[in-house]
Scaffold this motif. Structure first.
Motif, short mmCIF file in Angstrom:
data_model
loop_
_atom_site.label_atom_id
_atom_site.label_comp_id
_atom_site.label_asym_id
_atom_site.label_seq_id
_atom_site.Cartn_x
_atom_site.Cartn_y
_atom_site.Cartn_z
N MET A 1 -49.34 -27.88 52.49
CA MET A 1 -50.27 -28.71 53.27
C MET A 1 -51.33 -29.28 52.33
N ASP A 2 -51.53 -30.59 52.36
CA ASP A 2 -52.50 -31.23 51.47
C ASP A 2 -53.89 -31.34 52.10
N ARG A 3 -53.96 -31.36 53.43
CA ARG A 3 -55.24 -31.57 54.08
C ARG A 3 -56.14 -30.34 53.95
N ILE A 4 -57.45 -30.56 54.03
CA ILE A 4 -58.42 -29.46 54.03
C ILE A 4 -58.71 -29.10 55.48
N ILE A 5 -58.53 -27.83 55.82
CA ILE A 5 -58.73 -27.35 57.19
C ILE A 5 -60.21 -27.05 57.42
N THR A 6 -60.79 -27.64 58.44
CA THR A 6 -62.18 -27.37 58.79
C THR A 6 -62.24 -26.25 59.82
N ILE A 7 -62.93 -25.17 59.44
CA ILE A 7 -63.06 -23.99 60.29
C ILE A 7 -64.41 -24.02 61.00
N GLY A 8 -64.40 -24.03 62.31
CA GLY A 8 -65.63 -23.98 63.09
C GLY A 8 -66.06 -22.55 63.35
N THR A 9 -67.36 -22.27 63.24
CA THR A 9 -67.87 -20.92 63.44
C THR A 9 -69.30 -20.96 63.93
N ARG A 10 -69.71 -19.91 64.61
CA ARG A 10 -71.13 -19.72 64.89
C ARG A 10 -71.83 -19.36 63.58
N GLY A 11 -73.16 -19.38 63.60
CA GLY A 11 -73.90 -19.22 62.35
C GLY A 11 -74.44 -17.84 62.06
N SER A 12 -74.15 -16.85 62.94
CA SER A 12 -74.65 -15.50 62.68
C SER A 12 -73.94 -14.88 61.48
N ASP A 13 -74.54 -13.85 60.93
CA ASP A 13 -73.93 -13.17 59.78
C ASP A 13 -72.53 -12.68 60.11
N LEU A 14 -72.37 -12.11 61.32
CA LEU A 14 -71.06 -11.58 61.69
C LEU A 14 -70.05 -12.70 61.88
N ALA A 15 -70.45 -13.79 62.55
CA ALA A 15 -69.54 -14.91 62.75
C ALA A 15 -69.12 -15.52 61.42
N LEU A 16 -70.06 -15.62 60.49
CA LEU A 16 -69.74 -16.16 59.17
C LEU A 16 -68.81 -15.23 58.41
N TRP A 17 -69.02 -13.93 58.56
CA TRP A 17 -68.09 -12.98 57.90
C TRP A 17 -66.69 -13.20 58.46
N GLN A 18 -66.59 -13.33 59.78
CA GLN A 18 -65.29 -13.50 60.42
C GLN A 18 -64.60 -14.78 59.95
N ALA A 19 -65.37 -15.87 59.90
CA ALA A 19 -64.80 -17.14 59.46
C ALA A 19 -64.36 -17.07 58.00
N ASN A 20 -65.17 -16.45 57.17
CA ASN A 20 -64.81 -16.32 55.75
C ASN A 20 -63.62 -15.38 55.55
N HIS A 21 -63.48 -14.40 56.44
CA HIS A 21 -62.33 -13.49 56.37
C HIS A 21 -61.04 -14.28 56.58
N ILE A 22 -61.04 -15.17 57.56
CA ILE A 22 -59.86 -16.01 57.81
C ILE A 22 -59.69 -17.03 56.68
N LYS A 23 -60.80 -17.55 56.20
CA LYS A 23 -60.75 -18.50 55.07
C LYS A 23 -60.07 -17.85 53.86
N ASP A 24 -60.44 -16.59 53.58
CA ASP A 24 -59.84 -15.88 52.44
C ASP A 24 -58.35 -15.64 52.65
N LYS A 25 -57.98 -15.31 53.88
CA LYS A 25 -56.55 -15.10 54.18
C LYS A 25 -55.75 -16.39 53.94
N LEU A 26 -56.34 -17.51 54.35
CA LEU A 26 -55.66 -18.79 54.16
C LEU A 26 -55.61 -19.18 52.68
N ALA A 27 -56.65 -18.83 51.94
CA ALA A 27 -56.67 -19.14 50.52
C ALA A 27 -55.54 -18.43 49.78
N LYS A 28 -55.20 -17.22 50.26
CA LYS A 28 -54.13 -16.45 49.62
C LYS A 28 -52.76 -17.11 49.81
#
Length: 530
Positions: A1-28
């Motif tokens: 996939m060439d496109r960059i996926i935009t991940i929507g998230t709430r801004g709390s520390d926990l929501a950002l952790w959750q979004a980054n957790h999925i971001k890291d999984k996708l990066a792998k």
């Protein structure tokens, strides 16, 4: 996939952790992503209890709108915050692994009373905005007071730090993900099958996308946890069938064991102040499982037992008695055995090198401590069942191991994993089965101390209750020395050793998930009579 996926998230520390957790999984798997922070109704309105907010999905609605408007490609949610029905055009494409779904109580250290269940001081004030948590906690601690608690994780903890409450309740998953230092508080963890059944899908992240985005859906299957999806589908369907949102006092937890049997715990009440009904059932399939659970809570269209016999005395405040009183089920509580001490003095030398003292019953605890033993503070305590844990709490003792299974052999394996190779004292009854001892390694030093014996009552009167609950093998022997089962009577056996007696008799029986009063309440609520 060439496109960059935009991940929507709430801004709390926990929501950002959750979004980054999925971001890291996708990066792998070599998928490029970026984050976009979006504020929700739940973030903006902090002065109301969750159940006072309008509608459902107040932590998710704005994210879903951005998905539909195509300003983001993917939204990461705490799955328990999601309504059970997706908006048209959106789907849950994948779910994460499940973080431990337990609840934790954070308690100010000067508000701890370890003799009380859950360790919060008498009449303590607990912060929570969850009707589900309040209903279940009130059932085990009617003395507690509750105050609304809103805000992100750090805000809630700061409110406790500022002494607005004596304790607060949080999901363990959030604490684990943020790796917060909580050493200033006393922490009590509540397993998901114990006093607090978690919210449906608690501890799981949901990845939501547009239904039309087939390319992204296929990619997300590479990070989807299919086993977790199968289990939380039961929990989510139960929530859907009850037509409940986040504010409904409903807990549901499904766990699949190694033999692919599904174990489901469900709790529900009308509001946060009502004593909840609890149900435990097992199934080899998820087909119609949620519907079966729903039918059990349909009290108007099923026939509960009119009378229950139990082979032990019950206080009027006991959890099991109150669960029966709620439905006007008569209780016949009488022990069919009596116990007497076998020793009246104990040699202090016996404790010199002891690492653990393990109790299999409340009787053992009572007789042991009546001997006024002088014990080192380093000695740890292990018990079978939460009832024994509470008995030790009331004596001011901290319990380091609680075996919560109805299978004593399973408890033996769990205890062996932490105690093998040490010195363990077992105060017990004469002719006890020694199941725990037999599960320990040869390097473990075992000290058996017989402190009481059990005597069967004679000429035991028959019970005509719909359900007969037997609390020990000795009570089974005492009852059936003179009596037979009446037609239609159903048997509940606490523990597999008690159940084995009925297997020898060729009699069917029901085994609670846990050998305590909550476990009994769960199985009796699930029994239908003719």
């Amino acid at each position: 996939m060439d496109r960059i996926i935009t991940i929507g998230t709430r801004g709390s520390d926990l929501a950002l952790w959750q979004a980054n957790h999925i971001k890291d999984k996708l990066a792998k798997i070599n998928i490029k992503t970026e984050l976009k922070i979006i504020k929700t109704q739940g973030d903006n309105i902090l002065n109301l209890r969750l159940d006072k907010l309008e509608g459902k999905g107040f932590f998710t609605k704005e994210l879903e709108e951005h998905l539909l408007e195509k300003s983001i490609d993917l939204a990461v949610h705490s799955h328990k915050d999601l309504p059970t029905v997706n908006p048209p055009g959106l789907i849950i494409a994948a779910v994460s692994e499940r973080e431990n779904p337990s609840e934790i109580i954070l308690i100010l250290k000067d508000c701890v009373d370890s003799s009380k269940k859950l360790s919060v001081k008498h009449n303590g004030t607990v912060g929570t905005s969850s009707n589900r948590r309040q209903s279940q906690l009130l059932a085990v601690r009617p003395d507690l007071e509750f105050e609304n608690l809103r805000g992100n994780v750090n805000t809630r903890i700061q409110k406790l730090r500022d002494e607005n409450y004596d304790a607060i309740i949080m999901a363990r998953a959030g604490m684990s993900r943020l790796k917060l230092d909580l050493s200033e508080f006393y922490i009590e963890e509540i397993e998901p099958t114990a006093e607090l059944v978690p919210a449906p899908s608690q501890g799981v992240l949901a990845i939501q996308i547009r239904e039309e985005d087939k390319e992204l859906f296929d990619i997300l299957q590479l990070i989807n946890d299919a086993d977790v999806a199968e289990q939380i589908a039961v929990e989510r369907k139960v929530l859907n069938l009850f037509d409940g949102g986040c504010h409904m006092p409903l807990g549901c937890y499904c766990k699949k064991d190694e033999e692919s049997v599904f174990h489901v715990w469900t709790t529900k009440s009308i509001d946060q102040d009502e004593f909840p009904d609890r149900l435990y059932i097992t199934s080899k399939t998820t087909e119609d499982l949620a519907e079966k659970i729903l039918s059990k809570f349909d009290i108007a269209n099923r026939k509960l037992p009119k009378k229950v016999f139990i082979s032990r005395e019950l206080s009027e405040h006991s959890y099991f008695r109150r669960s029966l009183d709620k439905h006007e089920i008569e209780v016949e509580a009488r022990s069919l055995i009596r116990t007497v001490p076998t020793i009246h003095k104990i040699d202090p030398y016996i404790f010199k090198h002891v690492d653990w003292i393990f109790f299999s019953s409340k009787n053992g605890i009572e007789y042991f401590f009546s001997l006024m033993p002088l014990l080192s503070k380093e000695i740890k305590f292990g018990v079978v069942g939460r009832g024994s844990e509470e008995a030790l709490r009331q004596l001011g003792r901290t319990v380091s191991f609680v075996g919560e299974s109805s299978d004593t052999q399973e408890i033996a394996e769990e205890f062996a994993a932490i105690a093998n190779g040490q010195t363990i004292l077992f105060p017990s009854a004469k002719d006890s089965l020694r199941t725990i001892q037999n599960g320990l390694s040869a390097e473990t030093k075992i000290i058996d101390l017989t402190i009481y014996e059990t005597i069967l009552e004679e000429n035991v009167n028959e019970s005509f209750a719909d359900v007969l609950v037997f609390t020990s093998p000795s009570n089974v022997d005492a009852y059936f020395a003179d009596n037979l089962l009446s037609p239609g009577q159903q048997i509940v056996a606490i523990g597999k050793s008690t159940g084995k007696k009925f297997e020898e008799m060729g009699v069917d029986y029901i085994l609670p998930a846990s050998p305590d009063e909550i476990g009994l309440a769960e199985v009796v609520f699930g029994i239908d009579v003719n």
